[in-house]
Design an enzyme around this catalytic site. Structure first.
Site, PDB file in Angstrom:
ATOM      1  CB  SER A 108      29.189  -7.800 -41.372  1.00  0.00           C
ATOM      2  OG  SER A 108      29.897  -8.604 -40.454  1.00  0.00           O
ATOM      3  CB  SER A 110      29.157 -12.494 -38.679  1.00  0.00           C
ATOM      4  OG  SER A 110      30.111 -11.833 -37.876  1.00  0.00           O
ATOM      5  CE  LYS A 165      33.555 -14.240 -37.408  1.00  0.00           C
ATOM      6  NZ  LYS A 165      32.351 -13.964 -38.226  1.00  0.00           N
ATOM      7  CB  SER A 269      29.124 -16.384 -38.720  1.00  0.00           C
ATOM      8  OG  SER A 269      30.400 -16.206 -38.135  1.00  0.00           O
TER       9      SER A 269
END
Length: 304
Positions: A108, A110, A165, A269
């Site tokens: 994805s 994010s 992240k 996100s």
């Protein structure tokens, strides 16, 4: 971002295969091979006795069959042969993947612009300590995550999922996010504007900045006119009392043994703003390399 291992539950699959092929290999070395040797010796003794009798009776006997008889009795069954061949390969892959490097695929957006959909990345499994595979329990302390690291971890709400992240806050940090700007321990983070960023998935431009955290810098995206975060989407996560939320601002003091994570694509996100802190026990490793993107080979390189 829900990370995708190259194969789902690959570590468990490897472990099972390693145990099965290893057990067969040891069984063959210490049991089956001795049984085959005994059977070969018996067959050779019988062949030698028969040959000697025929020779004594004046009958000419071919003696070149002895090696073939021995080879036939010593030959491993196919399933044993394949297991013995695969065992060392599987064991090496299991060791490398469990303790050194693990591959993942980015599914994805994010972490755009740092990581793109389809990036195949490598994660260093030992940077933050040596952990037992499958159960992810740390057994040797090494380094701790630092602000700015791109880190893979087990999603706190579902340990079967791997997320990626950026580390924004380490234990004890006071993190404030207001008007899409960070303040760390009372010091506003510096932002340098870049040219607007064209979205790869749709014809939309995003605000593009270099964000300079203490000790590191990286690129981020902001969308307009989205708010800093959606207050309605904030969950009741563990230790939420360490955070103070308002309409377009929050302040969190990162608890001991936890980390505050955010995606670089800030308005696209789901991260610590919504589901809370990442405990140290959830850490998988540090992402350090894009080793392939089949749609864009120029993506290969280190992760900043």
């Amino acid at each position: 971002m829900n990370m995708q291992p190259i194969l789902a539950n690959f570590a468990l699959i490897l472990l099972v295969l390693m145990v099965i092929t290893g057990a067969i290999w040891f069984w063959d070395v210490f049991v089956l091979s001795k049984q085959r040797r005994a059977a070969a010796n018996a067959a050779l003794a019988e062949y030698d006795a028969r040959t000697a009798k025929l020779t004594s009776d004046g009958i000419k006997v071919e003696t070149n069959k002895r090696a073939a008889i021995e080879a036939a009795h010593l030959r491993q069954p196919t399933w044993v042969e394949y297991s013995g061949s695969f065992f060392p390969v599987i064991a090496i892959v299991f060791f490398l993947r469990s303790f050194l490097w693990e591959p993942f695929k980015i599914p994805s957006s994010s972490m755009v612009p740092t990581l793109q959909i389809g990036d195949l990345i490598l994660v260093n499994k030992y940077t933050y300590g040596i952990r037992l595979p499958i159960i992810n329990k740390k057994i040797i302390e090494l380094n701790n995550p630092e602000r700015g690291d791109v880190m893979v971890f087990k999603y706190p709400k579902d340990m079967s999922q791997d997320y990626i992240k950026r580390v924004i806050g380490v234990p004890g940090d006071k993190i404030t996010y207001e008007n899409k700007r960070l303040t760390v321990n009372g010091t506003p983070v510096e932002y340098t504007p870049l040219d607007d960023y064209l979205d790869d998935e749709k014809p939309v431009y995003h605000k593009h900045f270099i964000e300079k955290l203490p000790g590191s810098q990286h690129r981020i995206l902001n969308s307009e006119p989205a708010r800093s975060f959606n207050l309605d989407a904030v969950e009741n996560f563990p230790q939420r009392a360490a955070c103070d939320y308002s309409y377009d601002k929050f302040t969190c003091i990162v608890p001991e043994g936890n980390y505050f994570m955010m995606g670089d694509n800030r308005d696209n996100s789901a991260d610590s703003r919504y589901w809370g802190f990442v405990p140290d026990k959830n850490i998988v490793g540090k992402a350090f390399l894009v080793w392939m993107n089949f749609g864009d080979p120029k993506r290969i390189g280190s992760i900043q």
